[in-house]
Every structure is written in structure tokens, then in C-alpha cells.
Design a protein around this motif. Sequence first.
Motif, short mmCIF file in Angstrom:
data_model
loop_
_atom_site.label_atom_id
_atom_site.label_comp_id
_atom_site.label_asym_id
_atom_site.label_seq_id
_atom_site.Cartn_x
_atom_site.Cartn_y
_atom_site.Cartn_z
N THR A 255 0.82 -1.21 0.00
CA THR A 255 0.00 0.00 0.00
C THR A 255 0.86 1.25 0.00
O THR A 255 0.35 2.36 0.05
N SER A 336 1.56 -7.79 7.32
CA SER A 336 0.68 -8.34 6.32
C SER A 336 1.09 -7.93 4.94
O SER A 336 0.97 -8.67 4.00
N ARG A 337 1.56 -6.74 4.80
CA ARG A 337 1.84 -6.31 3.44
C ARG A 337 3.10 -6.88 2.91
O ARG A 337 3.50 -6.58 1.84
N LEU B 306 -7.89 1.40 8.45
CA LEU B 306 -7.12 0.90 7.31
C LEU B 306 -5.96 0.05 7.80
O LEU B 306 -5.69 -1.02 7.27
N GLU B 307 -5.28 0.55 8.83
CA GLU B 307 -4.16 -0.20 9.37
C GLU B 307 -4.62 -1.55 9.87
O GLU B 307 -4.02 -2.59 9.58
N SER B 310 -5.75 -3.86 7.06
CA SER B 310 -4.61 -4.35 6.29
C SER B 310 -3.96 -5.51 6.99
O SER B 310 -3.52 -6.47 6.38
N TRP B 319 -9.08 -12.43 6.37
CA TRP B 319 -9.07 -11.39 5.36
C TRP B 319 -10.49 -10.99 4.98
O TRP B 319 -10.75 -9.87 4.57
N PHE B 326 -12.74 -2.43 5.13
CA PHE B 326 -12.42 -1.51 4.05
C PHE B 326 -13.68 -0.88 3.48
O PHE B 326 -13.69 0.28 3.07
N TYR B 336 -7.47 0.42 -1.11
CA TYR B 336 -6.75 -0.52 -0.29
C TYR B 336 -7.25 -1.93 -0.57
O TYR B 336 -6.48 -2.88 -0.67
N HIS B 340 -5.11 -5.11 -1.86
CA HIS B 340 -4.94 -6.29 -1.03
C HIS B 340 -5.58 -7.52 -1.63
O HIS B 340 -5.06 -8.62 -1.50
#
Lengths: 385, 552
Positions: A255, A336-337, B306-307, B310, B319, B326, B336, B340
Amino acid sequence: SEQVWDKSENGDWHCTASWKTHSGSVWRVTWAHPEFGQVLASCSFDRTAAVWEEIVGESNDKLRGQSHWVKRTTLVDSRTSVTDVKFAPKHMGLMLATCSADGVVRIYEAPDVMNLSQWSLQHEISCKLSCSCISWNPSSSRAHSPMIAVGSDDNSPNILAKVQIYEYNENTRKYAKAEALMTVTDPVHDIAFAPNLGRSFHILAVATKDVRIFTLKPLRKELTSSGGLTKFEIHIVAQFDNHNSQVWRVSWNITGTVLASSGDDGCVRLWKANYMDNWKCTGILKGNGSPVNGNSQQGIFNASLGSANTSLQNSLNGSSASRYFFPPLDSPRAGSRWSSHAQLLPPPPLIEHSCDADTANLQYAHPRRRCVSRPLNLLPENEGV
Amino acid sequence: RLVQVSKNYRSVIRACMEDMHQAALSARDPALHSQYSTQVSILSAMELIWNLCEILFVEAAPAGPLMLRLLDWVRLHVCDVDNMAREVLSSENPSKHELFWNVVDVFVLQGRMDEARHLLSKEASANPTSMNMYKILDDLMKKMPVPSLGNTQTLTEMELKWQHWHEECQRYLQDGTFASNSHMESICKILLGDEGAILERKELMTTWYHFLVTQLLYSRPTVKPMELRLYAQMDLFLGGESSPEPLDTILMAAFEFEMHQVIKECSIALSNWWFVAHLTDLLDHCKLLQSHNLYFGSNMREFLLLEYASGLFSHHSLWQLGVDYFDHCPEYGRVYLELHIERIPLNTEQKALKVLRICEQRQMHEQVRSICKIMAMKALRNNRLGSALSWSIRAKDAAFATLISDRFLKDYCERGCFSDLDLIDNLGPSMLLSDRLTFLGKYREFHRLYGEKRFSEAAKLLLMLMTAHIAPCSFWMTLLTDALPLLEHKEVIFSAEQTYELMRCLEDLTAGKADKQNFQDDVETTKVEMLRLALARNLARVIIKEGTLEGS
């Protein structure tokens, strides 16, 4: 040689292929987007770049957990060591760029994505400086034409800007220099554009004697030359010399919110901007994967810096697939990213000086979760929002 | 309603705590045990903080009820006293128990008058000499005015009553009524809000916030929320012995109504985003957070969500929750999500389908296309042509579909049979995605008709495939070869006109080939010859047949 590692269901990494690739040190390895299949490109001191594809092997191999990679093409146009190779964003088709020590950036395209052995040289850009790294701007927005940043580690005394930005000009159908970052005068080892989340400006990270983050804001194109080059307003938003030594690699998460850097001090540092846009270090990891517990927080949460948070994480979020980067402790924050398409940074010294060094470039593939070298087990500490 | 939501959150935290506690108890491995125990303490701290935030921010309890809530809060989190009380009461001579006065004191410190009086009565019955003192103290405690929850009295009324009561206690103390019993005397002092007396009971209260609440109860029970910050301080309690811990800083910030500070401190202290993300979201719903202008125009709530979301995406099943989060982020949620969702490892078809469904629901066409392409590619490399074909149909990827159809046809030529018949048979309208695919479908239909012995229909189809140029030229030979059995059939199937057409096709085909180099292997030549022969024979038969019918 190169190695490919797969992550299994239970989260362990196994080396599923290891083979000799070039006749000189391999500098970089990079994955193509999985839409094109399982494809790698590598570049080497032996003046070539090569494209590899995985061949699905016999079922015995699968059971043994081995896979085979076949060279599809060798790009031999360079007359000097090829220092970097990167695939273009997938919306541009199957395209890659290489840069060499003689200062030439070459852009190749494979018109038939099913035939990886046919690549044609589309562009040659002469940079006048020995190139060490390139980065495509991943933005797929129509508002931006294709853009490449080129970094140079040229040591010559004339102080030319060591980072140049080239942009594709629709009218002339060529790449032309749009910008040069005058403030970067030290040798540059790595650059990376951050993924663009619909921002109007670009973010570029530079690995040089320190970590620098720039924003490039496109100014309105001059009315005289519509389709001409964009002018940029450049700001430096962060500069960190925490590594206290040369910074070799920088890499963004998907991101574009966390930047990782590796340096000669043997550490990997993670940088993140809080919601007020102040960049700070959010984690430090040593090369062997152990955390640097410099200033651990006191109090009831102290113990939780260790394994305890594993369970906290587990109980609230479940254990995460990115354990190999960060034990669940910090997964929700950054880990996670990393599970895909991120580059993990190798111990720097090895690459430069040994001739037959194994490739040290690490990268995580797309959903197949492959990577090309030993992953680090990271346990960053909390250093602020 | 929002208070209810807040309570729900807290009950979730408590439930986790319970589970963790059970796990800790049953854990054999000491390391695991300590791990779980730490978890329990973290969770309990979280609940403590959340509870306080609920009282101060969400419910925004006004003066009066505020005191009651704070009392509840303190009572909830210092549970030790109940165990102690049980122990004391279950003993033979409760008032002689060494912990007796401790328990009484704690009850008083927490404003639990009834329970304190109950215990004191035991003392009174055991010790008739102090009966007098006991009666007075009991009376005082009974009469103590407390803020009411309902609107039965205004604050001013309450304050007045309290003043009177306070003075009465003062009188008794000064008269020396309790002089002979130090315990009762100190209780009276506590009732008067004597700081020194209260501080003496430091270990019983254990925390500065307990001290704060007690102090407020006995000196300013009608304290207003905004006044809390004036009274909240740690130094008196800690007395320079220890320094504040993160939990203390957070609670202090809460008492000072510095919401941003609370969130900031929590973010630093806690290692995952669950707590701050949800708390901020709740506070935002209470319209308590002003949004700052961020460089991407979002606000803190969205930033935190968002954090958090994610982070969820790295989990193999959580997920899906991330998706929902989101969805609730108006500015950046979608982009985002786009980033993802493309990166979720798609190791099974079901997972891929799940992901696709999510994308399709949100009109994320590019992601759908990309994911289908990736799956198709994967299938193709593993030689699962049917799967690859269905993925490329889903992706509406004509080029790829053509490629795969070609592979199918090639396979057929080599092996003489089709794989994945079900798929091809049921293509339906998606057949039209690409010409080659259409041909594949129709060709298969030809085979089916043949199998069902509907020869004339099959023949017509076969011819149409060539004349309408649906079939690629490369395939004509195969088609003509397929026609052979029909030509050689004992019944005449091809009409004269059809036969002429076939012959023309054959000539077109061979004419093209003759231009090229002259190497036709024997098989080819034989085939062509056989075809010519069969065509001629059929023509002969059909002319006779058609001529005969006409005749009679």
C-alpha cells in the motif's frame, strides 16, 4: 546462482529450486506479475539479463518439492555489467527495463505474452552516468504516463544529480528526461517508487548514504506543449541516517505505507508515516532476524513485546501468514503487506565484492508466495504511531 | 445505543479474557502459562481503559451519575475484596479474622455501605461493648447521601444533604465517639474524606485511580466531568516510589478528556490495532473526534481502520473481515481493498471463487479480470485445460480462450479424444467469446450428433463449419477426415450439393498446399486420395438416389 523458495501451508519456507544462472555474479532477481505465469528475470555482471519461466515438472518432483526453471531468453545488448532489471507495471504488458554500468537503460517488450523467448528492444535511454538501479512507477492511472527512475552510483567528482526521472512522451514516442534530483549527490544504490493509492503525487525512496523519501508532485503541463514532459515539484519528506552507513536497498509494502531499508550496519529498518504524515522508524531488525530491543516500553505491556503478543495477536486476529516477516506481534501493523510482492533486503556486503556470490536479492512473489532467498524472521519493536 | 455497543465491545473483551484465563489455567508448559497470563492482564487493562472511556466519553455521564459510574468501574476491577470477604465470612469468628478490618475498609473505600455495615454487625454482635459506637457508625453509613440515577433530586439538593451529613460525621469524630476503637475511628475519618486516612490504606486500594475515586466520593461526590482533571494526579499516591506506567498515562489522559492523547498512548502501548481502531471508530460515531486534515484527506478513524484491516489480510481466513472494514472506509477503503485482494494467495478454487464474488459485488472489474487471468495461467501451466478455459471465459479474455481452444484441438488431433467434455458441452452462449472457442464448441457438437447417430444433422454441421469459415484452415483436413465415415456409410448422408461443397473444400485445401513445398508425407497423400475416392463414390450414389426418387 538463484534460488526459489516456496511457502508451504504451515508457513515454512522451502527451497524448491536452485540453479546456476549466469557466468558472473547475479546482481538482481525480480518477479513478473503472476498474470504472466511464474516468470523471473535476472541480471548479472556477465553483461546479460535473462528471463526464466517455471516448468511444471513431473509429479515426483512435486512430491519432492522441486520445480524446474527454464531460461527463455537472454538479453545481450549491454556491453557492461547489467546492474538492475525490473518488470514494468502489468498494465503496460509484458515489458522490462534493464540498466547497465555504462549508463544505458534498455526497455524490452514481449509482444506475445505466451512466448517468452521473443523480446524486442523498444527503447534505449542514455543516462550519461553509470546506472545502478531503476524503478518503474507502478501507478496505473491514466493521468500519468509511464515513468522510470534511474539511480547512479557513479563516483566521478562532477556533481551531477544521481537520480533521474524519465517519462514516456506520447508525442515523440520516446522516453525523455523529466527531472533530476539535484539534492542527491552521493552514489545511489537503490530506488523505489511507492505504490500510488490515488494520490496526485508520487513518492520515491532513495537508498544512498542515508534513506531519503521524496514526493514528486506533477505540475500542470505547460499549455504550449500538451503531451510534453511534466514538470515536478520535488520535496524531500524524510531523511534518515539511522543506519549510519551506506543504505543498500529500499522496498515498499503493497500500500506504499511502510518502507523497509537495509544498510551496512546489518539492520533492516522500517519506516512509516503516521496520520499526520510524519515519517518515523517503526522497527529495527538485525540480519539474523533478532530484534533490536533498544528502548523497550515499560509497564504492563513490556512483557508483551515478546512472545506474549503472539497470543494477543492470535486471540484477536488469528496468526498471520506473514509470520516469517514479523511474528504475529506486529503483523497487523506492517507484516501483512509483506506477504507478497515485497522485496526483502539482503545483507549488503556480499553482493558487491565477491565474484561468485549467490544472488542475494530477495523478493516475494505474488500469491504463490515464492521468494528468492532466505527470509528474515523479524520482530520489530514499537516506536510510535 | 452507542453505550450498548460499547458494552458489547467490553463483553467481548471479557469473554476473551475468560478464555485466556482458562487456557492459562490448563496450560502445563510454564512458558505458555505465563504467556497466557500476560494476555489476561493485557486484556483486563484494555477493558479497564475501554470502560473508563465509555463512562467519560460515550455515555458522557454528568455530575452525579458520574460518581456512581466511577464507583462501579473501580469495583469491577478490584476483585480481590470479594475473595477476601468470602474468606472472612466463612470463618467461624469473622470479626476475629485478621483480614476483617481490611475487608470492611475496602468496602468503605469503594462506597459499598451495605456490605460494610453487614460485616460491622458481626463485630458488634461479637463485641457488645462497642455496640454504641457501632450503632452510631452504622447509622452514619446508612444515612450517607449518594447521587441518584433518576431525577429524584437535583445536584443542589444532594449537595445540601451531603453537607449536613458531613458535618454530622465531623461532630462525632471530634466528640471522640470512636476514640476507643482505632478501626472505627479511621473509618469515620475516611467518611470525612480525610486524605491522610485514605492514603493509609494505599495497599488496599492498590492504584491511584482507586484513590482518586474514593477521594472524590468522600469529598466531592457531585464532581463534574470536566473537574476530574483537577483532582486526578498520581504523585500523591505513588509518592515518588515508582514512575507511571503506560496504563497510568492512558487513564490520566482519559480523566483529562484528552481523547487524542488517549488514542495516541494506546497506539504506542498496544502492539496491535484492534483496540485503537475500534475505540476510535466508536468515539467517531459519538461525534467526538474532530478530523484533522491529512495529506490524503482522510481522518484518524479511517487511518486506524485501514491499518487494522490491512493487518487482517495476512491471515488466511480473517481477510474476509478485512473486506468489511475496508467497505467502511469511505476515502481509501476501496483502493486498499483493490490492492490487497489481488494478493491473497489463491491456493484453492473455492478461495478464488470467494475472492471473485467479493470483487464482483463491488464492481472491481480489473481485479476480477486479473484474478481470473492468474488462475487461468496457473491451470494452463499445469495442463488443466478445462479449468483454464473456464477461468478465461470468466475473465472474458478472448485471446486466452482462443489459445486454450487451440490447445484443446491440438490435443484432440494427437489423442483423438477430448478432455473436459462436460465443460465444452455446456459452454452455452460463452462459446461466442472467441471464434476458436465457438469452433471448439460446435465441433464437439458435431461429435455428439455423430454419437447419437443423427448423421444428417452432423453432416450439415460439419459442412457448415467449413463453409462458414468457423473452422480454422489448419483444421480442415481433420474435418474432412471426420467426414469419411459419413461418406462411406451404407446410407447416403451427404446430398449432391453437399458433396460438391465438400469437394470444393478439399480442392481449396490441397490447392493451398500444392503451392508450398512439395513434401507431403505419405499419410497426407493417402488421406487426400481416400477422400477424393470417397467423395466420388458418394457423389455417384447420391446422384443415383436423387435421380431415382425424382423418377418415380
